[in-house]
Design a protein around this motif. Structure first.
Motif, PDB file in Angstrom:
ATOM      1  N   ALA A   1     112.736  11.949 -15.624  1.00 27.74           N
ATOM      2  CA  ALA A   1     112.507  12.716 -16.855  1.00 27.74           C
ATOM      3  C   ALA A   1     112.694  14.212 -16.637  1.00 27.74           C
ATOM      4  O   ALA A   1     112.904  14.958 -17.601  1.00 27.74           O
ATOM      5  CB  ALA A   1     111.095  12.448 -17.376  1.00 27.74           C
ATOM      6  N   LEU A   2     112.646  14.648 -15.376  1.00 27.28           N
ATOM      7  CA  LEU A   2     112.776  16.080 -15.071  1.00 27.28           C
ATOM      8  C   LEU A   2     114.206  16.580 -15.180  1.00 27.28           C
ATOM      9  O   LEU A   2     114.468  17.593 -15.848  1.00 27.28           O
ATOM     10  CB  LEU A   2     112.238  16.348 -13.658  1.00 27.28           C
ATOM     11  CG  LEU A   2     112.466  17.761 -13.094  1.00 27.28           C
ATOM     12  CD1 LEU A   2     111.713  18.801 -13.914  1.00 27.28           C
ATOM     13  CD2 LEU A   2     112.055  17.817 -11.625  1.00 27.28           C
TER      14      LEU A   2
ATOM     15  N   GLN B   1     103.523  18.826 -13.400  1.00 29.46           N
ATOM     16  CA  GLN B   1     103.197  17.598 -14.122  1.00 29.46           C
ATOM     17  C   GLN B   1     104.280  16.531 -13.937  1.00 29.46           C
ATOM     18  O   GLN B   1     103.983  15.345 -13.853  1.00 29.46           O
ATOM     19  CB  GLN B   1     103.001  17.905 -15.606  1.00 29.46           C
ATOM     20  CG  GLN B   1     101.773  18.744 -15.900  1.00 29.46           C
ATOM     21  CD  GLN B   1     100.498  18.119 -15.370  1.00 29.46           C
ATOM     22  OE1 GLN B   1     100.189  16.953 -15.638  1.00 29.46           O
ATOM     23  NE2 GLN B   1      99.749  18.883 -14.578  1.00 29.46           N
ATOM     24  N   HIS B   2     105.518  16.971 -13.840  1.00 30.30           N
ATOM     25  CA  HIS B   2     106.615  16.012 -13.668  1.00 30.30           C
ATOM     26  C   HIS B   2     106.600  15.361 -12.290  1.00 30.30           C
ATOM     27  O   HIS B   2     106.995  14.198 -12.154  1.00 30.30           O
ATOM     28  CB  HIS B   2     107.961  16.707 -13.883  1.00 30.30           C
ATOM     29  CG  HIS B   2     108.382  16.820 -15.308  1.00 30.30           C
ATOM     30  ND1 HIS B   2     108.931  15.769 -16.009  1.00 30.30           N
ATOM     31  CD2 HIS B   2     108.324  17.854 -16.176  1.00 30.30           C
ATOM     32  CE1 HIS B   2     109.216  16.151 -17.240  1.00 30.30           C
ATOM     33  NE2 HIS B   2     108.842  17.416 -17.366  1.00 30.30           N
ATOM     34  N   ILE B   3     106.171  16.114 -11.279  1.00 28.91           N
ATOM     35  CA  ILE B   3     106.293  15.603  -9.907  1.00 28.91           C
ATOM     36  C   ILE B   3     104.947  15.284  -9.263  1.00 28.91           C
ATOM     37  O   ILE B   3     104.874  15.078  -8.045  1.00 28.91           O
ATOM     38  CB  ILE B   3     107.062  16.606  -9.016  1.00 28.91           C
ATOM     39  CG1 ILE B   3     106.278  17.904  -8.836  1.00 28.91           C
ATOM     40  CG2 ILE B   3     108.449  16.888  -9.601  1.00 28.91           C
ATOM     41  CD1 ILE B   3     106.891  18.849  -7.793  1.00 28.91           C
TER      42      ILE B   3
ATOM     43  N   LEU C   1     111.353  26.024 -17.531  1.00 29.32           N
ATOM     44  CA  LEU C   1     110.340  24.961 -17.564  1.00 29.32           C
ATOM     45  C   LEU C   1     109.018  25.466 -17.014  1.00 29.32           C
ATOM     46  O   LEU C   1     107.954  25.215 -17.592  1.00 29.32           O
ATOM     47  CB  LEU C   1     110.831  23.757 -16.758  1.00 29.32           C
ATOM     48  CG  LEU C   1     109.900  22.552 -16.675  1.00 29.32           C
ATOM     49  CD1 LEU C   1     109.731  21.903 -18.046  1.00 29.32           C
ATOM     50  CD2 LEU C   1     110.437  21.529 -15.666  1.00 29.32           C
TER      51      LEU C   1
ATOM     52  N   ALA D   1     104.568  23.043 -15.774  1.00 26.99           N
ATOM     53  CA  ALA D   1     105.214  21.859 -16.338  1.00 26.99           C
ATOM     54  C   ALA D   1     105.923  21.059 -15.246  1.00 26.99           C
ATOM     55  O   ALA D   1     105.907  19.817 -15.259  1.00 26.99           O
ATOM     56  CB  ALA D   1     106.205  22.266 -17.423  1.00 26.99           C
ATOM     57  N   LEU D   2     106.543  21.754 -14.295  1.00 29.46           N
ATOM     58  CA  LEU D   2     107.194  21.067 -13.188  1.00 29.46           C
ATOM     59  C   LEU D   2     106.176  20.261 -12.394  1.00 29.46           C
ATOM     60  O   LEU D   2     106.441  19.114 -12.005  1.00 29.46           O
ATOM     61  CB  LEU D   2     107.893  22.082 -12.284  1.00 29.46           C
ATOM     62  CG  LEU D   2     108.465  21.545 -10.966  1.00 29.46           C
ATOM     63  CD1 LEU D   2     109.477  20.439 -11.207  1.00 29.46           C
ATOM     64  CD2 LEU D   2     109.083  22.680 -10.154  1.00 29.46           C
TER      65      LEU D   2
ATOM     66  N   ALA E   1     110.097  10.364 -10.239  1.00 34.07           N
ATOM     67  CA  ALA E   1     109.577  11.653 -10.702  1.00 34.07           C
ATOM     68  C   ALA E   1     110.649  12.485 -11.389  1.00 34.07           C
ATOM     69  O   ALA E   1     110.352  13.238 -12.332  1.00 34.07           O
ATOM     70  CB  ALA E   1     108.983  12.428  -9.525  1.00 34.07           C
ATOM     71  N   THR E   2     111.888  12.374 -10.923  1.00 33.97           N
ATOM     72  CA  THR E   2     112.948  13.222 -11.476  1.00 33.97           C
ATOM     73  C   THR E   2     113.688  12.584 -12.648  1.00 33.97           C
ATOM     74  O   THR E   2     114.530  13.241 -13.270  1.00 33.97           O
ATOM     75  CB  THR E   2     113.979  13.579 -10.386  1.00 33.97           C
ATOM     76  OG1 THR E   2     114.542  12.380  -9.839  1.00 33.97           O
ATOM     77  CG2 THR E   2     113.327  14.400  -9.283  1.00 33.97           C
TER      78      THR E   2
END
Length: 214
Positions: free
Chosen positions: A57-58, A78-80, A71, A75-76, A54-55
């Motif tokens: 690309a974060l 969506q990343h996790i 961010l 948006a966060l 998960a991280t």
């Protein structure tokens, strides 16, 4: 729960751990104190592998509290979203980022009390950061350590704080810094919950666990 293992046996346990892995490392990917703090906070009830995915690309785009705030929570999220409890974790990461900026000039503090004042940061997360980033001999007790501590008698206790104190009180000082990493890795890969791999265990002859597997 096993009785407390004697001091000389504990010393031999950690001598063997050190001989096999002199510098054990945590498995959460990070680049600085902030990304370590976030990664550990995200890892609750989730595997390290899942957090690292998960991280990946974060963190290249949000490796400071300021960048994380820019961010934003949506948006966060969506990343996790592939990890457990992701919505609540996203809220906590944004909230702790804001407090780091407002109270600590954007820097991750080096005291347990300050770390635990941040949203989503409990004693275990604080201890991981203190140990891995600041070099304190803090002991982050997770389910693996709790299980091993009680199964072997290395650091028995009825709750995580009792196990943490048993580590601090009974493990020789020269092994304190890496103690929780050795125990976590041993629990993750050898002394597993349902089917401990006793035949592959380097401390098999020292362990009093009665239900040893072949």
């Amino acid at each position: 729960m096993q009785p407390q293992m004697d001091y000389n046996t504990i010393r031999e346990v950690f001598r063997r751990f050190q001989a096999v892995e002199p510098e054990p490392k945590g498995e959460l990917h990070h680049t600085n104190a902030f990304t370590l703090l976030v990664a550990v906070a995200l890892s609750a009830q989730t595997t390290d592998i899942g957090v690292n995915k998960a991280t990946a690309a974060l963190f290249p785009i949000a490796d400071t509290p300021e960048k994380m705030l820019a961010l934003g929570e949506e948006a966060l999220t969506q990343h996790i979203k592939t990890i457990g409890l992701f919505r609540n974790k996203a809220k906590n990461v944004i909230a702790l980022s804001r407090l780091l900026v407002e109270r600590f000039s954007g820097q991750v503090p080096s005291s347990r009390a300050a770390l635990e004042s941040l949203p989503g940061v409990g004693r275990k997360t604080a201890n991981v950061v203190l140990n891995m980033w600041w070099g304190h001999p803090a002991q982050a007790v997770d389910t693996h350590i709790f299980r091993i501590g009680n199964r072997t008698g290395i650091c028995p206790g009825r709750d995580v704080v009792a196990v943490e104190r048993a580590i601090e009180d009974n493990i020789p000082v020269e092994y304190q810094h890496h103690a929780h990493h050795w125990l976590i890795l041993h629990g993750r890969y050898i002394c597993q919950a349902r089917k401990p791999r006793c035949a592959d265990c380097l401390i098999n002859d020292l362990c009093p666990f009665e239900e040893k597997t072949a």
